[in-house]
Scaffold this motif. Structure first.
Motif, PDB file in Angstrom:
ATOM      1  N   LYS A 101      -9.019   2.139  -8.033  1.00 39.92           N
ATOM      2  CA  LYS A 101      -8.541   3.321  -7.773  1.00 39.92           C
ATOM      3  C   LYS A 101      -7.608   3.058  -6.752  1.00 39.92           C
ATOM      4  O   LYS A 101      -6.000   3.685  -6.345  1.00 39.92           O
ATOM      5  CB  LYS A 101      -9.420   4.207  -7.734  1.00 39.92           C
ATOM      6  N   ASP A 102      -8.348   2.666  -5.154  1.00 40.54           N
ATOM      7  CA  ASP A 102      -7.623   2.216  -4.094  1.00 40.54           C
ATOM      8  C   ASP A 102      -7.191   0.773  -3.629  1.00 40.54           C
ATOM      9  O   ASP A 102      -7.201   0.430  -2.403  1.00 40.54           O
ATOM     10  CB  ASP A 102      -8.240   3.063  -3.473  1.00 40.54           C
ATOM     11  N   SER A 103      -6.913  -0.086  -4.905  1.00 36.69           N
ATOM     12  CA  SER A 103      -7.239  -1.600  -4.793  1.00 36.69           C
ATOM     13  C   SER A 103      -5.333  -1.374  -4.570  1.00 36.69           C
ATOM     14  O   SER A 103      -4.858  -1.369  -5.216  1.00 36.69           O
ATOM     15  CB  SER A 103      -7.456  -2.313  -5.631  1.00 36.69           C
ATOM     16  N   LYS A 131       2.850   6.479  -3.049  1.00 32.30           N
ATOM     17  CA  LYS A 131       0.584   6.404  -2.734  1.00 32.30           C
ATOM     18  C   LYS A 131       0.853   8.052  -2.079  1.00 32.30           C
ATOM     19  O   LYS A 131      -0.334   9.233  -2.297  1.00 32.30           O
ATOM     20  CB  LYS A 131       0.600   5.803  -0.895  1.00 32.30           C
ATOM     21  N   GLY A 177       0.635  -1.526   0.050  1.00 32.62           N
ATOM     22  CA  GLY A 177       0.418  -0.241   0.162  1.00 32.62           C
ATOM     23  C   GLY A 177       0.623   1.733  -0.126  1.00 32.62           C
ATOM     24  O   GLY A 177       0.698   2.323   0.545  1.00 32.62           O
ATOM     25  N   ASP A 195      -3.512   5.934 -13.087  1.00 36.01           N
ATOM     26  CA  ASP A 195      -4.607   5.956 -14.508  1.00 36.01           C
ATOM     27  C   ASP A 195      -4.179   5.802 -15.750  1.00 36.01           C
ATOM     28  O   ASP A 195      -3.804   6.394 -15.882  1.00 36.01           O
ATOM     29  CB  ASP A 195      -5.819   6.939 -13.660  1.00 36.01           C
ATOM     30  N   GLN A 223       0.097   4.564  -5.077  1.00 35.53           N
ATOM     31  CA  GLN A 223      -0.716   3.861  -5.652  1.00 35.53           C
ATOM     32  C   GLN A 223      -0.896   3.770  -7.728  1.00 35.53           C
ATOM     33  O   GLN A 223      -0.128   4.871  -7.931  1.00 35.53           O
ATOM     34  CB  GLN A 223      -0.815   6.014  -6.185  1.00 35.53           C
ATOM     35  N   SER A 273       0.475  13.723  -4.902  1.00 39.07           N
ATOM     36  CA  SER A 273      -0.366  14.310  -4.816  1.00 39.07           C
ATOM     37  C   SER A 273      -0.064  16.337  -5.373  1.00 39.07           C
ATOM     38  O   SER A 273       0.509  16.498  -5.860  1.00 39.07           O
ATOM     39  CB  SER A 273      -1.323  14.855  -3.529  1.00 39.07           C
ATOM     40  N   TRP A 283      -6.264   0.870 -13.812  1.00 38.62           N
ATOM     41  CA  TRP A 283      -5.261   0.911 -13.264  1.00 38.62           C
ATOM     42  C   TRP A 283      -4.186   0.299 -12.963  1.00 38.62           C
ATOM     43  O   TRP A 283      -4.211  -1.024 -12.724  1.00 38.62           O
ATOM     44  CB  TRP A 283      -5.782   0.802 -11.594  1.00 38.62           C
TER      45      TRP A 283
END
Length: 443
Positions: free
Chosen positions: A170-172, A332, A124, A130, A127, A335, A182
């Motif tokens: 998306k968050d997997s 992750k 985790g 896309d 990220q 941003s 993804w």
């Protein structure tokens, strides 16, 4: 690939069936997501959208990974073409996997191999990306999407990139069984590895992985000492000998691991191996000195031996190649403007300049069409089509790698990547395998 490729040169690819993924980005995205992708992609390759222009020079992305593709030339070109700073750190494979998981705030871009991705992504710390934002997604070589070079190809054993290339959402952090929107890594570089030999010293044709353990080469052989890679070379040898039948070489049972490493340990105790190597330079020195005349090897290392005026061949073998592949992933925590800069960088990476650079080192790029646009027809014919060089073939730094008339060992892209038997792998019994491998090396 690994740390061990540090200091090595790189290279890439072609067209035809291998450039068609068979999974359309448009099909995957169905509209709205694709529209978002257009907004991002509109500034790709040629620079950021105007709205970012005033801030972009202050962006710094921190990338780490193995030495093979963490190149100063790439960082310099990013600054020139995109305007922001790319800081690169090269580590060995084990250190890459450890840092990715334990220090996730210390990097923005992870440049890792797919077998490392299998270990890292479920933690985790990265990220999913896309694909609607990846301008050349539809041109990525299909091996990275469905595991097949052509629709008729068989999927090779081991940690094939497509098996860890996508997650379910998306968050997997769960790897998907087929392509989704993804991606875990955007593929960048790969190659087909085999044995390197000194044709002036082996004294006979070399045709099989079994030749690595031929007693005729006692004390003159070597194997790569990175467990997840070396075990695959060992498996290619044992399978070719007919001594071990694997359900899946890339995911051995404990019994298969034991059988494989007993054969290798017996050979070691009989004096077969002159040494084990972990770094690019070690492999080059062993072959250049003649201490070793047959061993696991990487394509650029063979070129480095040749550059010294010493005969060295990257020998095609009847059982096929062991392949590896790597790509870029996003941390992750990234941003905002930095995240958009990361997408811009990845789109730029696939736009051709880097692909051509890597191709000229003997590797392959994930998007062949764009790399071709940055290579001369003669370069392309030599590296990708297996044709004799019409002029001297130069490295990215301008040094002569091959003289006019030379033909690439193993031939064309199709001849090499079409004969991949297995990929570098992480097995379910990985810890057991590593322990047994270390016992073999210490025996």
């Amino acid at each position: 690939m690994t740390e061990t490729r540090t200091g090595s040169p790189l290279s890439a690819g072609t067209t035809t069936g291998e450039t068609t993924t068979g999974v359309s980005r448009r099909t995957l995205l169905k509209g709205t997501a694709a529209a978002a992708g257009v907004a991002i992609g509109s500034g790709a390759i040629t620079g950021f959208p105007t709205i970012w222009a005033q801030n972009i020079k202050n962006v710094t992305l921190r990338q780490f990974g193995t030495g093979v593709s963490n190149l100063n030339a790439v960082a310099d070109k990013v600054k020139e073409d995109l305007g922001f700073t790319l800081q690169m750190t090269a580590l060995d494979s084990d250190a890459v996997a450890q840092r990715a998981v334990t220090q996730p705030k210390s990097y923005d871009i992870a440049d890792i191999e797919y077998w490392i991705c299998k270990k890292v992504f479920p933690a985790g710390v990265m990220q999913p990306m896309d694909v609607s934002k990846i301008k050349n997604f539809d041109k990525i070589v299909p091996i990275f999407v469905n595991g097949k070079l052509t629709p008729e190809s068989a999927v090779a054993q081991g940690t094939a990139p497509h098996t860890v290339g996508f997650v379910e959402g998306k968050d997997s952090i769960k790897f998907a069984k087929s392509a989704t929107q993804w991606m875990t890594l955007i593929p960048t570089i790969y190659n087909a590895d085999t044995l390197g030999i000194r044709p002036d010293l082996v004294g006979r044709p070399i045709t099989s992985w079994t030749d690595l353990l031929d007693p005729a080469f006692k004390g003159k052989a070597s194997i790569l000492n990175i467990p997840s890679i070396g075990i695959m070379d060992a498996a290619m040898v044992c399978e070719a000998m007919g001594e071990v039948k694997y359900g899946d070489k890339g995911n051995m049972t404990k019994e298969e691991i034991d059988k494989t490493l007993k054969i290798m340990t017996d050979a070691k105790k009989a004096g077969q191996f002159r040494a084990f190597w972990k770094t690019f330079d070690e492999s080059v020195n062993l072959m250049s000195s003649g201490e070793v005349i047959i061993q696991s090897m990487w394509s650029p290392a063979v070129a480095a031996v040749r550059a010294k005026g010493i005969q060295c061949v990257y020998q095609p073998l009847k059982e096929g190649y062991r392949a590896w592949g790597g790509g870029l992933g996003i941390a992750k925590h990234l941003s905002g403007l930095e995240l958009e800069a990361a997408y811009e960088y990845i789109n730029w990476y696939l736009s051709g300049w880097v692909g051509a650079y890597l191709n000229r080192q003997g590797y392959y790029s994930a998007v062949l069409d764009t790399a071709k646009e940055h290579m001369s027809p003669d370069e392309w014919a030599f590296w990708m089509e297996g044709q004799p060089a019409k002029t001297d073939i130069l490295s990215p730094e301008g040094k002569v790698m091959e003289k006019a008339g030379a033909v690439r060992d193993g031939g064309s892209f199709q001849d090499r990547m079409g004969r991949v038997a297995c990929w570098n792998a992480v097995m379910d019994e990985d810890r057991y395998m590593v322990r047994k491998w270390n016992e073999f090396v210490a025996a």
